[in-house]
Motif scaffolding. Structure first.
Motif, PDB file in Angstrom:
ATOM      1  N   SER A   1     -10.457   5.798  15.793  1.00 22.96           N
ATOM      2  CA  SER A   1     -10.407   6.826  14.741  1.00 22.96           C
ATOM      3  C   SER A   1     -10.018   6.152  13.432  1.00 22.96           C
ATOM      4  CB  SER A   1      -9.428   7.947  15.093  1.00 22.96           C
ATOM      5  OG  SER A   1      -8.186   7.418  15.480  1.00 22.96           O
ATOM      6  N   ASN A   2     -10.445   6.760  12.344  1.00 19.78           N
ATOM      7  CA  ASN A   2     -10.150   6.227  11.012  1.00 19.78           C
ATOM      8  C   ASN A   2     -10.128   7.396  10.039  1.00 19.78           C
ATOM      9  OD1 ASN A   2      -9.948   3.703   9.305  1.00 19.78           O
ATOM     10  ND2 ASN A   2     -11.634   4.741   8.255  1.00 19.78           N
ATOM     11  N   ARG A   3      -9.349   7.240   8.967  1.00 22.34           N
ATOM     12  CA  ARG A   3      -9.240   8.331   7.986  1.00 22.34           C
ATOM     13  C   ARG A   3     -10.619   8.710   7.437  1.00 22.34           C
ATOM     14  NH1 ARG A   3      -5.250   6.790   3.304  1.00 22.34           N
ATOM     15  NH2 ARG A   3      -6.978   5.361   2.915  1.00 22.34           N
ATOM     16  N   THR A   4     -11.431   7.682   7.131  1.00 24.48           N
ATOM     17  CA  THR A   4     -12.764   7.942   6.592  1.00 24.48           C
ATOM     18  C   THR A   4     -13.801   7.710   7.694  1.00 24.48           C
ATOM     19  OG1 THR A   4     -11.921   6.999   4.556  1.00 24.48           O
ATOM     20  CG2 THR A   4     -14.279   7.374   4.643  1.00 24.48           C
ATOM     21  N   LEU A   5     -14.637   8.723   7.895  1.00 21.19           N
ATOM     22  CA  LEU A   5     -15.590   8.699   9.019  1.00 21.19           C
ATOM     23  C   LEU A   5     -16.619   7.573   8.905  1.00 21.19           C
ATOM     24  CD1 LEU A   5     -16.643  10.198  11.565  1.00 21.19           C
ATOM     25  CD2 LEU A   5     -18.051  11.588  10.022  1.00 21.19           C
ATOM     26  N   LYS A   6     -16.999   7.236   7.653  1.00 18.91           N
ATOM     27  CA  LYS A   6     -18.116   6.311   7.453  1.00 18.91           C
ATOM     28  C   LYS A   6     -17.925   4.976   8.208  1.00 18.91           C
ATOM     29  CE  LYS A   6     -21.048   4.576   3.810  1.00 18.91           C
ATOM     30  NZ  LYS A   6     -20.828   3.585   2.795  1.00 18.91           N
ATOM     31  N   LYS A   7     -16.694   4.449   8.151  1.00 19.76           N
ATOM     32  CA  LYS A   7     -16.450   3.153   8.811  1.00 19.76           C
ATOM     33  C   LYS A   7     -16.687   3.257  10.322  1.00 19.76           C
ATOM     34  CE  LYS A   7     -13.062   1.470   5.496  1.00 19.76           C
ATOM     35  NZ  LYS A   7     -11.628   1.335   5.195  1.00 19.76           N
ATOM     36  N   LEU A   8     -16.359   4.421  10.889  1.00 18.44           N
ATOM     37  CA  LEU A   8     -16.546   4.615  12.330  1.00 18.44           C
ATOM     38  C   LEU A   8     -18.034   4.647  12.666  1.00 18.44           C
ATOM     39  CD1 LEU A   8     -13.896   7.430  12.914  1.00 18.44           C
ATOM     40  CD2 LEU A   8     -13.664   5.012  13.472  1.00 18.44           C
TER      41      LEU A   8
ATOM     42  N   SER B   1     -10.252  -3.583   7.572  1.00 17.45           N
ATOM     43  CA  SER B   1     -10.552  -5.006   7.784  1.00 17.45           C
ATOM     44  C   SER B   1     -10.065  -5.474   9.159  1.00 17.45           C
ATOM     45  CB  SER B   1      -9.855  -5.868   6.733  1.00 17.45           C
ATOM     46  OG  SER B   1     -10.167  -5.418   5.470  1.00 17.45           O
ATOM     47  N   MET B   2      -8.767  -5.323   9.428  1.00 11.18           N
ATOM     48  CA  MET B   2      -8.243  -5.948  10.650  1.00 11.18           C
ATOM     49  C   MET B   2      -8.559  -5.141  11.895  1.00 11.18           C
ATOM     50  SD  MET B   2      -7.066  -8.507  12.033  1.00 11.18           S
ATOM     51  CE  MET B   2      -7.024  -9.519  10.583  1.00 11.18           C
ATOM     52  N   GLY B   3      -8.561  -3.797  11.768  1.00  6.72           N
ATOM     53  CA  GLY B   3      -8.942  -2.975  12.923  1.00  6.72           C
ATOM     54  C   GLY B   3     -10.346  -3.337  13.385  1.00  6.72           C
TER      55      GLY B   3
HETATM   56  N1  NAP Z   1      -6.362  -8.223   6.830  1.00  8.49           N
HETATM   57  C1  NAP Z   1      -5.682  -9.146   7.494  1.00  8.49           C
HETATM   58  O1  NAP Z   1      -6.042 -10.348   7.543  1.00  8.49           O
HETATM   59  C2  NAP Z   1      -4.448  -8.753   8.264  1.00  8.49           C
HETATM   60  C3  NAP Z   1      -3.872  -9.678   9.154  1.00  8.49           C
HETATM   61  C4  NAP Z   1      -2.755  -9.298   9.913  1.00  8.49           C
HETATM   62  C5  NAP Z   1      -2.214  -8.047   9.755  1.00  8.49           C
HETATM   63  N2  NAP Z   1      -2.776  -7.178   8.869  1.00  8.49           N
HETATM   64  C6  NAP Z   1      -2.154  -5.872   8.711  1.00  8.49           C
HETATM   65  O2  NAP Z   1      -3.067  -4.896   9.146  1.00  8.49           O
HETATM   66  C7  NAP Z   1      -2.801  -3.667   8.456  1.00  8.49           C
HETATM   67  C8  NAP Z   1      -4.111  -3.119   7.959  1.00  8.49           C
HETATM   68  O3  NAP Z   1      -4.643  -4.050   7.029  1.00  8.49           O
HETATM   69  P1  NAP Z   1      -6.175  -4.062   6.655  1.00  8.49           P
HETATM   70  O4  NAP Z   1      -6.384  -5.292   5.838  1.00  8.49           O
HETATM   71  O5  NAP Z   1      -7.014  -3.854   7.867  1.00  8.49           O
HETATM   72  O6  NAP Z   1      -6.208  -2.755   5.705  1.00  8.49           O
HETATM   73  P2  NAP Z   1      -7.437  -1.781   5.433  1.00  8.49           P
HETATM   74  O7  NAP Z   1      -8.701  -2.560   5.399  1.00  8.49           O
HETATM   75  O8  NAP Z   1      -7.067  -0.945   4.254  1.00  8.49           O
HETATM   76  O9  NAP Z   1      -7.468  -0.853   6.737  1.00  8.49           O
HETATM   77  C9  NAP Z   1      -6.601   0.213   6.941  1.00  8.49           C
HETATM   78  C10 NAP Z   1      -7.431   1.297   7.580  1.00  8.49           C
HETATM   79  O10 NAP Z   1      -6.563   2.328   8.016  1.00  8.49           O
HETATM   80  C11 NAP Z   1      -7.205   3.572   7.761  1.00  8.49           C
HETATM   81  N3  NAP Z   1      -6.189   4.623   7.691  1.00  8.49           N
HETATM   82  C12 NAP Z   1      -5.227   4.820   6.782  1.00  8.49           C
HETATM   83  N4  NAP Z   1      -4.458   5.873   7.114  1.00  8.49           N
HETATM   84  C13 NAP Z   1      -4.960   6.353   8.276  1.00  8.49           C
HETATM   85  C14 NAP Z   1      -4.612   7.426   9.115  1.00  8.49           C
HETATM   86  N5  NAP Z   1      -3.582   8.239   8.856  1.00  8.49           N
HETATM   87  N6  NAP Z   1      -5.358   7.629  10.216  1.00  8.49           N
HETATM   88  C15 NAP Z   1      -6.410   6.839  10.511  1.00  8.49           C
HETATM   89  N7  NAP Z   1      -6.785   5.797   9.751  1.00  8.49           N
HETATM   90  C16 NAP Z   1      -6.074   5.562   8.651  1.00  8.49           C
HETATM   91  C17 NAP Z   1      -7.909   3.353   6.443  1.00  8.49           C
HETATM   92  O11 NAP Z   1      -8.929   4.330   6.318  1.00  8.49           O
HETATM   93  P3  NAP Z   1      -9.866   4.497   5.004  1.00  8.49           P
HETATM   94  O12 NAP Z   1     -11.212   4.063   5.457  1.00  8.49           O
HETATM   95  O13 NAP Z   1      -9.804   5.935   4.651  1.00  8.49           O
HETATM   96  O14 NAP Z   1      -9.277   3.624   3.920  1.00  8.49           O
HETATM   97  C18 NAP Z   1      -8.440   1.940   6.609  1.00  8.49           C
HETATM   98  O15 NAP Z   1      -9.715   1.898   7.209  1.00  8.49           O
HETATM   99  C19 NAP Z   1      -1.824  -4.007   7.324  1.00  8.49           C
HETATM  100  O16 NAP Z   1      -0.547  -3.595   7.671  1.00  8.49           O
HETATM  101  C20 NAP Z   1      -1.880  -5.511   7.259  1.00  8.49           C
HETATM  102  O17 NAP Z   1      -0.645  -6.072   6.860  1.00  8.49           O
HETATM  103  C21 NAP Z   1      -3.890  -7.482   8.146  1.00  8.49           C
END
Ligand code: NAP
Length: 281
Positions: A33-40, A10-12
């Motif tokens: 880069s991302n763990r799952t290729l599909k999002k990329l 989501s945030m990336g």
């Molecule tokens: N969402 C918000 O509004 C917000 C705001 C401020 C801060 N944050 C912070 O941002 C961080 C991420 O949150 P999010 O909401 O974006 O979570 P998310 O949607 O779950 O995104 C995390 C991403 O990281 C990937 N990932 C996990 N391990 C990895 C690795 N070893 N190498 C590469 N990619 C990897 C995941 O891949 P997969 O596709 O395999 O799951 C997923 O796409 C959290 O710490 C959160 O507190 C979020």
């Protein structure tokens, strides 16, 4: 400048797309880069020229500034993966509040900063919270500040204040949307109003309220006074709200801080090195 993003959830993705949309960066400057290729693949279809990396190490090797956008407990293993490839002049930016700058400075031989972004950056709005580690010089700080300025209003804060500040800037859109949803649900249920119409009204009201508070020179209490005539309908409803919400926000803050403490405890166990000084709030 070359910018890496590790983790395009989501945030990336919000950061990546905002940097492109608001012309902070062109797709060819971004390495992801991302763990799952599909999002990329989805992102690369949308943005021609984006560099998809084979793995996180390649993202690190290709970038000057790297945003790490994974969840708190995914951090420690990621650090192990990239730690031999970071260079002292690189800047790693974590977006995760419980991961401490000291956790990262103890583990990585490069410059470290932490930001807390917000989903509102999707439309180039909202505050980004910025914390600089000890190894950044003024030029590094300016680079990060300038980059974030394209998509947000960067505000430097103390790391010890990160949790409470994020409650407002980053969790806030969800909390306010929850409040609106409950209010709209009640309106639809009690008056048979059109959900779409009421949602449109509520959204315009929120936009106008935000503008009054940011550009109109009024504070939240002043705004209440401007609307609520003594003895009038709004005043009566505010009195009812005041009674109903008694203690709600203290409980909200206790909840976010308790979860933060739990995450911090887990992270202390996962990260090697000297014991971390916990922030006081
Ligand atoms: N969402 C918000 O509004 C917000 C705001 C401020 C801060 N944050 C912070 O941002 C961080 C991420 O949150 P999010 O909401 O974006 O979570 P998310 O949607 O779950 O995104 C995390 C991403 O990281 C990937 N990932 C996990 N391990 C990895 C690795 N070893 N190498 C590469 N990619 C990897 C995941 O891949 P997969 O596709 O395999 O799951 C997923 O796409 C959290 O710490 C959160 O507190 C979020």
């Amino acid at each position: 400048m070359k910018v890496g993003i590790i983790g395009t959830g989501s945030m990336g993705s919000v950061l990546l797309e905002a940097f492109i949309e608001f012309r902070a960066l062109q797709p060819h400057q971004l390495f992801i880069s991302n763990r799952t290729l599909k999002k990329l693949l989805v992102l690369s279809e949308r943005h021609e020229g984006l560099n998809i990396c084979r793995n996180n190490i390649q993202t690190v090797r290709c970038s000057d500034v790297i945003f790490v956008c994974v969840k708190p407990l995914q951090f420690a293993s990621l650090i192990q993966e990239i730690k031999n490839d970071v260079r002292p002049n690189q800047l790693i930016v974590s977006i995760t509040s419980p991961v401490q700058i000291s956790h990262l400075e103890n583990s990585l031989d490069c410059k470290i900063a932490k930001i807390i972004p917000s989903v509102t950056h999707k439309i180039g709005s909202g505050a980004s919270l910025v914390m600089y580690g000890n190894r950044l010089d003024e030029k590094d700080k300016q680079i990060l500040h300038d980059l974030l300025s394209y998509i947000s209003k960067p505000m430097e804060i103390k790391e010890s204040q990160a949790r409470i500040n994020s409650d407002f800037s980053s969790c806030g859109p969800a909390f306010i949307s929850f409040f609106l949803t409950k209010w709209i649900d009640a309106a639809v249920e009690m008056t048979g109003s059109s959900r779409e119409e009421i949602t449109c009204l509520a959204s315009e009201m929120l936009l106008g309220t935000g503008k009054l508070l940011t550009q109109g020179g009024v504070t939240p209490p002043q705004l209440q006074e401007m609307v609520a005539v003594p003895g009038g309908i709004t005043a009566q409803a505010l009195s009812q709200l005041n009674h109903s919400l008694d203690g709600v926000f203290h409980r909200l803050i206790s909840t976010t801080h308790q979860k933060y403490d739990e995450d911090l405890e887990e992270l202390d166990k996962l990260f090697d090195g000297p014991k971390i000084n916990r922030p006081q709030y």
